[in-house]
Design a protein around this motif. Structure first.
Motif, PDB file in Angstrom:
ATOM      1  N   ASP A 209    -122.173 123.891 -16.614  1.00  0.00           N
ATOM      2  CA  ASP A 209    -123.169 124.683 -17.347  1.00  0.00           C
ATOM      3  C   ASP A 209    -124.334 125.118 -16.456  1.00  0.00           C
ATOM      4  OD1 ASP A 209    -121.745 124.747 -19.658  1.00  0.00           O
ATOM      5  OD2 ASP A 209    -122.676 122.957 -20.514  1.00  0.00           O
ATOM      6  N   GLU A 210    -124.720 124.256 -15.532  1.00  0.00           N
ATOM      7  CA  GLU A 210    -125.799 124.630 -14.599  1.00  0.00           C
ATOM      8  C   GLU A 210    -125.351 125.788 -13.705  1.00  0.00           C
ATOM      9  OE1 GLU A 210    -128.096 120.314 -14.054  1.00  0.00           O
ATOM     10  OE2 GLU A 210    -126.365 120.779 -12.808  1.00  0.00           O
ATOM     11  N   ALA A 211    -124.093 125.722 -13.269  1.00  0.00           N
ATOM     12  CA  ALA A 211    -123.567 126.785 -12.403  1.00  0.00           C
ATOM     13  C   ALA A 211    -123.490 128.112 -13.172  1.00  0.00           C
ATOM     14  CB  ALA A 211    -122.184 126.400 -11.875  1.00  0.00           C
ATOM     15  N   VAL A 212    -123.039 128.046 -14.421  1.00  0.00           N
ATOM     16  CA  VAL A 212    -122.940 129.262 -15.246  1.00  0.00           C
ATOM     17  C   VAL A 212    -124.325 129.884 -15.418  1.00  0.00           C
ATOM     18  CG1 VAL A 212    -122.402 130.154 -17.566  1.00  0.00           C
ATOM     19  CG2 VAL A 212    -120.881 128.467 -16.492  1.00  0.00           C
ATOM     20  N   LEU A 213    -125.298 129.035 -15.731  1.00  0.00           N
ATOM     21  CA  LEU A 213    -126.658 129.525 -15.983  1.00  0.00           C
ATOM     22  C   LEU A 213    -127.250 130.189 -14.732  1.00  0.00           C
ATOM     23  CD1 LEU A 213    -128.782 129.628 -18.225  1.00  0.00           C
ATOM     24  CD2 LEU A 213    -129.737 127.502 -17.334  1.00  0.00           C
TER      25      LEU A 213
END
Ligand code: DC
Length: 223
Positions: A209-213
């Motif tokens: 999720d951090e990478a997507v954001l």
């Protein structure tokens, strides 16, 4: 300009989490997601099932011309009308996909299929692979070169396999990933390579999720 529909290219080595990140990113942006690795995996599955020798280039090209690949909007993959979403991730397919995807003529066919999918999309596009920023979509609006340490990639693949009930020893996964890295980097055509204008993005210590954001915020800056 807000609401500009972007073409986003995500390249990087195997098991760096590209597909998961790209799929989630496309969902968040309401874009079309195109997994080019899945397309080469379809060819590898066909080659495996039809006992085609992986060094028989003429037969590989013939197979690449013949097969029909369809990627649906939920991430399912169809080969000649059959749902092969799971089969294309098997150990057997993974072992042969790099050599199967190497011949120049095979790549030419696939690159044109991939460009056609982008041209037909009425939406923005997130496409992931190895040569998207360098060869398939050199004019992409945003190019990400997503990496992670070998240890992190092995660990992710190990846990992913385990969650699916696939039991492959850690050391075997590590060897397979390292070998595929080598083959992908040393391909004569469509080799794994960061485009000059791509942003290198290390996800070793990030959650999905951090990478997507992170990529999502980069995309917003360009809209
Ligand atoms: O991303 P993946 O692991 O599903 O990709 C499977 C293989 O396909 C990988 O070993 C390299 C090849 N591939 C390629 O040559 N070019 C692409 N654009 C995508 C994948």
């Amino acid at each position: 300009m807000k609401n500009k529909k972007l073409i986003i290219a995500i390249d990087g080595p195997g098991a760096a989490g590209k597909s998961t990140v790209a799929k989630k990113l496309a969902l968040k942006l309401n874009y079309t997601y195109i997994d080019t690795g899945a397309m080469y995996r379809c060819l590898a599955l066909y080659v495996y099932e039809n006992k085609i020798a992986i060094d028989d280039v003429a037969s590989l090209v013939d197979a690449a011309q013949k097969i029909e690949i369809f990627l649906d909007k939920d991430g399912k993959v169809f080969l000649n009308g059959k749902d092969v979403t799971k089969e294309i991730r098997s150990v057997e397919v993974t072992k042969i996909v790099s050599p199967v995807s190497s011949p120049k003529e095979v790549r030419k066919l696939f690159v044109s299929k991939q460009r056609k999918l982008v041209n037909e999309s009425i939406n923005g596009v997130v496409m992931d692979g190895r040569d998207i920023g360098t060869v398939v979509l050199p004019h992409a609006d945003l190019k990400i070169f997503q990496i992670a340490s070998l240890e992190a990639r092995v660990q992710r693949r190990y846990l992913e396999n385990k969650s699916k009930g696939i039991d492959v020893p850690y050391e075997e996964i590590k060897n397979d990933i390292a070998q595929r890295d080598y083959l992908d980097i040393h391909k004569d055509f469509g080799a794994l390579k960061k485009a000059d204008d791509a942003i290198e993005f290390d996800t070793t210590n990030l959650t999905i999720d951090e990478a997507v954001l992170w990529i999502y915020n980069k995309a917003l800056e360009l809209m």
